[in-house]
Write a protein that holds these residues in place. Structure first.
Motif, PDB file in Angstrom:
ATOM      1  N   MET A   1      40.531  52.284  44.856  1.00  0.00           N
ATOM      2  CA  MET A   1      40.441  51.486  43.628  1.00  0.00           C
ATOM      3  C   MET A   1      39.263  50.515  43.737  1.00  0.00           C
ATOM      4  O   MET A   1      39.088  49.854  44.756  1.00  0.00           O
ATOM      5  N   GLN A   2      38.468  50.452  42.686  1.00  0.00           N
ATOM      6  CA  GLN A   2      37.298  49.587  42.698  1.00  0.00           C
ATOM      7  C   GLN A   2      37.704  48.126  42.613  1.00  0.00           C
ATOM      8  O   GLN A   2      38.531  47.742  41.790  1.00  0.00           O
ATOM      9  N   THR A   3      37.108  47.304  43.479  1.00  0.00           N
ATOM     10  CA  THR A   3      37.407  45.876  43.484  1.00  0.00           C
ATOM     11  C   THR A   3      36.739  45.209  42.283  1.00  0.00           C
ATOM     12  O   THR A   3      35.533  45.397  42.063  1.00  0.00           O
ATOM     13  N   PRO A   4      37.487  44.446  41.495  1.00  0.00           N
ATOM     14  CA  PRO A   4      36.878  43.785  40.339  1.00  0.00           C
ATOM     15  C   PRO A   4      35.886  42.730  40.787  1.00  0.00           C
ATOM     16  O   PRO A   4      36.027  42.146  41.874  1.00  0.00           O
ATOM     17  N   PRO A   5      34.857  42.471  39.992  1.00  0.00           N
ATOM     18  CA  PRO A   5      33.877  41.447  40.372  1.00  0.00           C
ATOM     19  C   PRO A   5      34.534  40.075  40.391  1.00  0.00           C
ATOM     20  O   PRO A   5      35.523  39.840  39.694  1.00  0.00           O
ATOM     21  N   PRO A   6      33.994  39.143  41.184  1.00  0.00           N
ATOM     22  CA  PRO A   6      34.577  37.798  41.220  1.00  0.00           C
ATOM     23  C   PRO A   6      34.415  37.098  39.890  1.00  0.00           C
ATOM     24  O   PRO A   6      33.458  37.354  39.141  1.00  0.00           O
ATOM     25  N   GLY A  30      35.804  32.366  46.779  1.00  0.00           N
ATOM     26  CA  GLY A  30      35.467  33.712  46.331  1.00  0.00           C
ATOM     27  C   GLY A  30      34.963  33.824  44.905  1.00  0.00           C
ATOM     28  O   GLY A  30      34.819  34.938  44.386  1.00  0.00           O
ATOM     29  N   ARG A 125      43.838  36.187  32.706  1.00  0.00           N
ATOM     30  CA  ARG A 125      43.751  37.621  33.000  1.00  0.00           C
ATOM     31  C   ARG A 125      45.054  38.328  32.650  1.00  0.00           C
ATOM     32  O   ARG A 125      45.033  39.444  32.129  1.00  0.00           O
TER      33      ARG A 125
END
Length: 244
Positions: A1-6, A30, A125
């Motif tokens: 799974m792609q890590t969401p941008p900070p 972070g 979010r």
């Protein structure tokens, strides 16, 4: 799974020491952090790269934080945490009334500020993602789309802040229930403790957007000594209401 941008956080403070400390703590937590020392620069930075949240000092040279907050809101939804150098309740209420999601009074703990940033972003979010099959909420001419984060009254879209939307959503989900201010702070803001005037100010702002006559609220009723109750029944329009 792609890590969401900070998450992008814009820190706006004319005190270089405060700005450096806040930026450092947020960076280590972070976040992708940008800085501005005045209102016009903050608006330019926000236009160049839309932040997810703005940490905004109230007392800025030239254009104060209240005006910056208003102009940011005109450009689109963004979470705002207001910093105020004084413990004056009027300052805090003014910040909330122009749409700030939270406030922190100087001097403050940078760790506490990081926690507040994380809390506001988490709620934002969660609201944006929402349950994929969440049905619209309807009552008394109001309709809320939890997935699209849109609210209308009699077909006209309402301009609600993050907290106003979440507050109205919670009240619509609990019609007829007397909701205490502590409960609303816990369930809507995600805080176990805090200044209950935050709830009072947001209820007043929300009434200004959903009531036919905010001075005689019929939908969001005051329950004295407790908090508020959402009354969707049409016949209540013939009776009076209380104020926050």
């Amino acid at each position: 799974m792609q890590t969401p941008p900070p998450a992008r956080v814009l820190v706006v403070d004319d005190d270089p020491t405060v700005a450096e400390i806040v930026t450092g703590y947020l960076d280590r937590a972070g976040f992708d952090v940008d800085r501005a020392a005045d209102g016009p620069t903050a608006l330019e930075r926000a236009d160049a790269a839309r932040p997810d949240l703005v940490v905004l000092d109230l007392m800025l040279p030239g254009m104060d934080g209240l005006e910056v907050c208003r102009r940011l809101r005109e450009r689109g939804p963004v979470a705002v945490i207001m910093l105020t150098a004084r413990g004056d309740e009027d300052d805090r209420i003014l910040g909330l009334e122009v749409g700030a999601d939270d406030y922190v009074t100087k001097p403050f703990s940078p760790r506490e500020l990081v926690l507040r940033v994380e809390s506001v972003l988490r709620r934002a979010r969660a609201g944006r993602s929402g349950p994929p099959s969440a049905p619209p909420l309807r009552a008394a001419g109001l309709e809320l789309d939890p997935v699209g984060r849109r609210a209308t009254k009699d077909g006209t879209e309402l301009a609600l802040t993050l907290r106003e939307f979440d507050l109205l959503s919670y009240l619509l989900r609990h019609p007829g229930k007397a909701c205490g201010r502590e409960e609303l702070m816990r369930e809507v803001w995600g805080w176990e403790f805090g200044d209950l005037s935050t709830v009072t100010v947001h209820v007043r702002r929300l009434r200004g957007k959903v009531e036919d006559d905010p001075a005689r609220p019929l939908l969001i009723r005051t329950v004295w000594g407790v908090g508020y109750r959402f009354e969707p029944a049409a016949e209540l329009r013939e009776s009076g209401g209380g104020r926050a």
